[in-house]
Motif scaffolding. Structure first.
Motif, mmCIF file in Angstrom:
data_model
loop_
_atom_site.group_PDB
_atom_site.id
_atom_site.type_symbol
_atom_site.label_atom_id
_atom_site.label_comp_id
_atom_site.label_asym_id
_atom_site.label_seq_id
_atom_site.Cartn_x
_atom_site.Cartn_y
_atom_site.Cartn_z
ATOM 1 N N LEU A 129 0.167 3.146 3.115
ATOM 2 C CA LEU A 129 -0.528 2.002 2.540
ATOM 3 C C LEU A 129 -1.914 2.388 2.035
ATOM 4 O O LEU A 129 -2.361 1.897 0.993
ATOM 5 C CB LEU A 129 -0.632 0.871 3.571
ATOM 6 C CG LEU A 129 0.408 -0.255 3.409
ATOM 7 C CD1 LEU A 129 1.790 0.282 3.785
ATOM 8 C CD2 LEU A 129 0.055 -1.453 4.274
ATOM 9 N N ALA A 184 -4.315 0.136 -0.411
ATOM 10 C CA ALA A 184 -4.372 -1.102 0.359
ATOM 11 C C ALA A 184 -5.746 -1.237 1.023
ATOM 12 O O ALA A 184 -6.351 -0.251 1.452
ATOM 13 C CB ALA A 184 -3.273 -1.114 1.415
ATOM 14 N N VAL A 189 -3.894 -3.428 5.496
ATOM 15 C CA VAL A 189 -3.340 -2.488 6.477
ATOM 16 C C VAL A 189 -3.238 -3.163 7.837
ATOM 17 O O VAL A 189 -2.240 -3.006 8.560
ATOM 18 C CB VAL A 189 -4.218 -1.223 6.560
ATOM 19 C CG1 VAL A 189 -3.778 -0.332 7.721
ATOM 20 C CG2 VAL A 189 -4.155 -0.448 5.257
#
Length: 265
Positions: free
Chosen positions: A163, A168, A173
């Motif tokens: 991620l 992200a 996350v």
């Protein structure tokens, strides 16, 4: 036809699972009853199960009146402890600096004896409900916060790196990886907190209160009404099981995959 009847009247799985414990309890109560009757042990020293049951029935209204006070203290204290523990663990995970600042104090808070903190709260806040609630919060906050914090930190590193490589944010996350993976740890902490909550409320009532199972237990003990002491213990145990059962039910409702995994493992 016989096959269908056997299926229809098959005992529930829960009863089969706890049948050994129930059998042991029945044997223990029978031995207890026979021992008290055979040796003619006085009621003030060790009442028989039948005497305890009679005391529990005869004082059920009084016990229920005290139980309601303990329920209020336990429910509010446990609810605040869960909310505070989840908030603190989330902040420590999202902001590592806050963990380095507050984590040592979190550990130190559990090294202070409850018997030393409770009189101070009673001195500062009086003998009302508030100090009892705060005492429950102090005890139940730690297992919730530590369990959730450990669960948030034990997320799959490969998923976290994936991620992060996709750009992200820290909150994404946290919400997509860390929080779902930490749920089993959170509910493990909730089980511990639920088991401690009623006992903590009762102890706080010993130190100063006018209502509650702790008050009823203390008064019965001071008057050598041992059968009522055991009746109060039964009420406290039943109340503890009630809160523990709520956590079990919530675990099965909110984490059905985890409950199935526990049953099959």
């Amino acid at each position: 036809m016989l096959k269908n009847n056997s299926r229809r009247f098959r005992p529930p799985a829960v009863l089969l699972r706890y049948a050994p414990a129930l059998f042991f309890l029945v044997v223990l109560l029978a031995v207890w009853q026979l021992t008290v009757n055979y040796f003619s042990i006085p009621r003030w020293l060790l009442p028989s199960p039948s005497q305890i049951g009679k005391a529990l029935w005869n004082t059920k209204d009084m016990i229920w009146g005290h139980t309601k006070a303990t329920i209020i203290e336990t429910t509010l204290g446990l609810g605040l402890a869960v909310a505070l523990g989840m908030t603190v663990s989330t902040l420590m995970t999202l902001f590592p600096l806050s963990r380095r600042v507050f984590y040592p104090f979190l550990i130190i808070s559990q090294t202070i004896p409850l018997i030393a903190v409770a009189p101070l709260l009673l001195l500062w806040l009086g003998y009302g409900v508030l100090p009892k609630i705060l005492i429950v919060v102090l005890v139940c906050f730690f297992p919730v916060a530590i369990s959730l914090l450990e669960g948030l930190e034990l997320s799959d590193l490969d998923l976290l790196h994936l991620l992060q490589s996709m750009g992200a944010s820290k909150w994404q996350v946290f919400s997509l990886i860390r929080w779902p993976h930490a749920m089993p740890a959170l509910f493990s902490g909730l089980k511990i907190a639920a088991a401690y909550s009623v006992m903590t409320a009762v102890i706080s009532e010993w130190l100063g209160a006018s209502q509650g199972l702790g008050v009823y237990l203390l008064r019965s003990s001071n008057n050598f009404l041992t059968d009522r002491v055991f009746a109060a213990i039964i009420a406290i145990t039943a109340l503890s099981f009630f809160y523990y059962a709520i956590i079990i039910i919530l675990t099965r409702l909110l984490l059905p995959w985890y409950s199935r995994y526990r049953r099959t493992s």
